[in-house]
Design a protein around this motif. Structure first.
Motif, PDB file in Angstrom:
ATOM      1  N   GLN A 137      12.204  31.622  -5.848  1.00 13.49           N
ATOM      2  CA  GLN A 137      11.139  30.638  -5.580  1.00 13.49           C
ATOM      3  C   GLN A 137      11.721  29.253  -5.832  1.00 13.49           C
ATOM      4  O   GLN A 137      12.215  28.961  -6.909  1.00 13.49           O
ATOM      5  N   ALA A 138      11.677  28.412  -4.817  1.00 11.97           N
ATOM      6  CA  ALA A 138      12.184  27.041  -4.938  1.00 11.97           C
ATOM      7  C   ALA A 138      11.028  26.056  -4.887  1.00 11.97           C
ATOM      8  O   ALA A 138       9.888  26.414  -4.579  1.00 11.97           O
ATOM      9  N   ALA A 139      11.344  24.806  -5.182  1.00 10.05           N
ATOM     10  CA  ALA A 139      10.360  23.722  -5.050  1.00 10.05           C
ATOM     11  C   ALA A 139      11.099  22.455  -4.654  1.00 10.05           C
ATOM     12  O   ALA A 139      12.270  22.267  -5.003  1.00 10.05           O
TER      13      ALA A 139
ATOM     14  N   PHE B 269       4.578  25.755 -10.848  1.00  7.36           N
ATOM     15  CA  PHE B 269       5.989  25.478 -11.143  1.00  7.36           C
ATOM     16  C   PHE B 269       6.574  26.352 -12.243  1.00  7.36           C
ATOM     17  O   PHE B 269       7.792  26.416 -12.409  1.00  7.36           O
ATOM     18  N   GLU B 270       5.725  27.060 -12.987  1.00  5.80           N
ATOM     19  CA  GLU B 270       6.254  27.939 -14.036  1.00  5.80           C
ATOM     20  C   GLU B 270       6.992  29.140 -13.444  1.00  5.80           C
ATOM     21  O   GLU B 270       7.729  29.836 -14.136  1.00  5.80           O
TER      22      GLU B 270
ATOM     23  N   LEU C 295      14.393  26.993  -9.031  1.00  6.77           N
ATOM     24  CA  LEU C 295      15.206  25.795  -8.778  1.00  6.77           C
ATOM     25  C   LEU C 295      14.344  24.737  -8.111  1.00  6.77           C
ATOM     26  O   LEU C 295      13.572  25.056  -7.196  1.00  6.77           O
ATOM     27  N   VAL C 296      14.489  23.504  -8.567  1.00  4.14           N
ATOM     28  CA  VAL C 296      13.732  22.375  -8.012  1.00  4.14           C
ATOM     29  C   VAL C 296      14.700  21.383  -7.380  1.00  4.14           C
ATOM     30  O   VAL C 296      15.729  21.043  -7.973  1.00  4.14           O
TER      31      VAL C 296
ATOM     32  N   LYS D 107       7.558  20.976 -16.887  1.00  8.15           N
ATOM     33  CA  LYS D 107       6.656  21.909 -16.198  1.00  8.15           C
ATOM     34  C   LYS D 107       7.344  23.202 -15.769  1.00  8.15           C
ATOM     35  O   LYS D 107       6.689  24.111 -15.253  1.00  8.15           O
ATOM     36  N   ILE D 108       8.671  23.276 -15.927  1.00 12.84           N
ATOM     37  CA  ILE D 108       9.403  24.459 -15.480  1.00 12.84           C
ATOM     38  C   ILE D 108       9.952  25.226 -16.675  1.00 12.84           C
ATOM     39  O   ILE D 108       9.984  24.706 -17.799  1.00 12.84           O
ATOM     40  N   THR D 109      10.386  26.453 -16.448  1.00  8.98           N
ATOM     41  CA  THR D 109      10.902  27.279 -17.545  1.00  8.98           C
ATOM     42  C   THR D 109      12.251  26.749 -18.028  1.00  8.98           C
ATOM     43  O   THR D 109      12.931  25.993 -17.323  1.00  8.98           O
ATOM     44  N   ASP D 110      12.646  27.181 -19.204  1.00  6.52           N
ATOM     45  CA  ASP D 110      13.867  26.676 -19.827  1.00  6.52           C
ATOM     46  C   ASP D 110      15.125  27.014 -19.039  1.00  6.52           C
ATOM     47  O   ASP D 110      16.134  26.316 -19.143  1.00  6.52           O
ATOM     48  N   ASP D 111      15.073  28.102 -18.253  1.00  5.39           N
ATOM     49  CA  ASP D 111      16.278  28.486 -17.517  1.00  5.39           C
ATOM     50  C   ASP D 111      16.233  28.079 -16.038  1.00  5.39           C
ATOM     51  O   ASP D 111      17.153  28.376 -15.274  1.00  5.39           O
TER      52      ASP D 111
END
Length: 716
Positions: free
Chosen positions: A316-318, A391-392, A396-397, A418-422
């Motif tokens: 899943q990208a953003a 976004f959780e 990759l953003v 807003k995103i996970t640590d990894d």
């Protein structure tokens, strides 16, 4: 089994049908290296000396038939003297001629890709059965040569000289439907049925329903055309091909000449004609450049593959920032199967981004490359968003907001929370330091640059930029995502402009200096386009955006003040001041109107001369050679600096970056290959003639040392 080697084996069944199976040990594909060619010769000899054979099928045990010659081996032939090279070609001809002369029908069972020498093997057979999923073609002109193992002789006799010229000059891979329509293959069947169908063809010959002797006689004899027919065919072909190929690429026009002569000759003389033309091309500089590009492309793909090997895929990208660029990134990701969230703070921007993606999908449907259902499904992979709600789940953003360091830092810090640590965070910046952008991030090791080029769906390059604290894992995942998007990633180290824009802006600076000396930008554009660039510098600035170039120029001047800072206003400054931003608002160096397809059409307007008059400080007479030198010298020297400073790891990566990123003329092989071909001493002597123009025209100390020792960037 009457022959068994490491690449070829031959077995004969109870019905007397022999099958020659291509299966190169230790390789995922079949290719014609010296081992395969040698074993094919032995296999064919074994067939000649085996009694009671009724027919032969040439097949593959791999998913492809034969992808062509092993270019790393094949190009060593080009270094032989003319007669030695001719002997090598005659040896290959002898193998295929022996196949054509076997005293029973021969069928090629084309289960997958058959290119170059692989297709020439198929052409040597009496019949060809092709899988509906396979592709065939003779792509040699893309390497600056033409088919040298009989392809330019056999294909015209099979499908007609006009079709053959289109196939060979275009170098495209042909799908089964097109191959069958043109008569290049005799049957198209599902891949699982290829061998059975080949066997059926042999049985039809044995039953007297097909006459392979008559077919052979027809294909070996000279073709008969009246003088007027011949003139009409070849003048038409020359006109179409010449307009596309241009003067820098001699192979397409020479193959037309070879075919025109060869169709009036018997097979033996026509093959000699092919050899003479092939040698001429193989010894030329364009073949050397294009082969070098092919090998460099293979090298950078291997490098990218090593980076991506251990990366977990992006599911899943953003993309942050909709609009033309954001919409392009979203389209490219979704079209290749990676769903993507497209976020912006403005609904109208999201509409623009979705509209851009939808337009691209519709274009694919109109060209027959996608069904409506598949386009609709892919379009649904783009989810517009005004908030960070989903976004959780993002791996990759891609940040693609305005090229302003403060705005980018603010947006990056916000999305990081807003995103996970990894999850990996990337910036689609074109010039701003990745290390600088990472300063306010809590996890700078998970941040890198991912610089796309506009238009995203067309430009193959993605620069993946490593900041001071970027981890190997972040680079690996970003490279893997770029590959999943169908792009060619090149990993570079951080500096203002990275590789491509750092090299491009000295090129623009050379243009600006000429403008200050009263040069006509139209003349400069035409000169550089004639030299081989897809567009001249003024037109390119309009396409890039004068505002974008203005801001990037400031970044570059701050990063490299000794050579990229300029006194007073230049042409870009003047146009920016007057809000002439190029294509995006319809006026820059040129003015723009929509053509009937809605694309911007370039128009020259006299008022521009008056607009630019205030930046002209002198009047200098410039020849074409002056213009080329003043444009190319700064670009080449800056490319060298990028290699010397380890911004880019190799000459191959530097040159492919420029070809894929800014359209550097491929026939020159890239900036560093261009220097190698010219000779570093000759280049340094040329640069010294323009030393009065400043440090941009000053070769580095290492360049001069290499010149003294006759070193090259690609080595021996």
């Amino acid at each position: 089994m009457i022959f068994e080697g490491q690449a070829v084996k031959v077995a004969v069944d109870d019905a007397g049908v022999a099958t020659v199976t291509l299966d190169l040990v230790g390789e995922s594909v079949n290719k014609f290296n010296s081992l395969t060619l040698g074993e094919l010769a032995k296999a064919v000899d074994a067939l000649k000396h085996t009694a009671d054979i009724k027919g032969v099928i040439f097949s593959s045990a791999k998913d492809v038939f034969v992808v062509g010659a092993d270019i790393t081996e094949f190009t060593t032939w080009f270094k032989l003297d003319d007669e030695e090279l001719a002997d090598k070609l005659r040896d290959a001809h002898a193998i295929f001629n022996t196949i054509s002369d076997l005293p029973y029908p021969t069928v090629a069972a084309i289960n997958g890709i058959a290119l170059g020498g692989g297709m020439e093997l198929c052409l040597a057979c009496d019949y060809r059965v092709m899988a509906d999923t396979a592709k065939i073609g003779l792509p040699e002109t893309q390497l600056g040569i033409y088919p040298g193992w009989g392809g330019s002789v056999r294909l015209p006799r099979l499908i007609g000289p006009d079709n053959a010229c289109e196939w060979i000059c275009g170098g495209a891979q042909k799908r089964s439907a097109d191959a069958f329509k043109d008569g290049a293959v005799d049957a198209v069947v599902p891949a699982t049925k290829v061998n059975d169908s080949a066997r059926h063809l042999i049985q039809q010959v044995l039953d007297g329903k097909l006459d392979y002797h008559a077919r052979r006689a027809e294909l070996r004899a000279p073709m008969v055309f009246s003088p007027i027919e011949k003139m009409m065919i070849f003048e038409s072909v020359r006109g179409v091909v010449g307009a596309k190929a241009g003067k820098h690429y001699p192979a397409p026009m020479l193959v037309i000449k070879t075919i025109e002569k060869g169709i009036s000759q018997d097979m033996e003389k026509a093959l000699d004609t092919e050899i003479k033309g092939f040698i001429k091309l193989a010894k030329g500089p364009v073949a050397k450049s294009l082969v070098n590009l092919f090998l460099s492309d293979q090298q950078i793909k291997k490098i990218a593959g090593k980076y991506a090997k251990n990366a977990t895929p992006v599911k899943q990208a953003a993309v942050l920032g909709a609009g033309i660029m954001g919409g392009g990134v979203a389209y490219q990701s979704a079209s290749r199967g990676t769903p993507i969230i497209m976020k912006d703070i403005r609904p109208e921007a999201l509409e623009l981004g979705l509209s851009e993606a939808n337009k691209l999908f519709n274009g694919q449907v109109e060209r027959g490359r996608l069904t409506t259902d598949k386009a609709f499904k892919a379009m649904n992979g783009i989810v517009p968003a005004l908030s960070y709600g989903e976004f959780e789940h993002v791996d990759l953003v891609v940040e693609a907001v305005v090229e302003n360091v403060k705005i980018k830092k603010s947006v990056l810090a916000e999305v990081e929370s807003k995103i996970t640590d990894d999850a990996i965070l990337t910036s689609n910046t074109s010039t701003i330091s990745i290390t600088e952008l990472a300063k306010d991030l809590k996890r700078p090791e998970n941040f890198c640059g991912m610089h796309f080029f506009n238009p995203v769906h067309r430009m193959p390059l993605v620069e993946v930029i490593r900041g001071e604290k970027t981890s190997d894992a972040a680079i690996a995942k970003t490279v893997a995502y770029a590959q999943a998007m169908g792009k060619t990633p090149v990993v570079v180290n951080d500096c203002p402009g990275f590789l491509v824009n750092r090299v491009l802006f000295p090129y623009f600076a050379g243009f600006s200096l000429m403008m200050q000396e009263g040069a006509d930008f139209q003349v400069v554009d035409k000169t550089m386009e004639k030299f081989g660039w897809p567009m001249g510098p003024a037109y390119l600035l309009d396409v890039v955006g004068v505002d974008t170039a203005f801001h990037a120029d400031q970044v570059m001047a701050e990063g490299f003040p000794d050579r990229m800072k300029h006194e007073g206003k230049n042409a870009v400054d003047r146009l920016f001041e007057l809000e002439r931003f190029g294509q995006k608002n319809g006026k820059g160096f040129y003015t723009y109107e929509a053509d009937r397809r809605g694309k911007p059409k370039k128009i020259f307007n006299d008022e521009i001369n008056e607009i630019l008059a205030p930046v002209v400080t002198s009047q200098t007479e410039l020849s074409e050679d002056d213009i080329i030198a003043r444009m190319m010298i700064p670009l080449c020297i800056e490319t060298v600096r990028c290699v010397e400073e380890n911004i880019v790891a190799s000459a191959a990566e530097a040159d492919m970056g420029l070809i894929y990123g800014i359209g550097f003329p491929p026939y020159l092989g890239g900036a560093l290959h261009y220097l190698d071909q010219m000779g570093l001493q000759a280049f340094c002597d040329l640069a010294d003639k323009y030393s009065h123009l400043g440090k941009l025209y000053e070769p580095t100390a290492k360049m001069r040392a290499m010149a003294t020792n006759n070193y090259t960037y690609y080595g021996a």
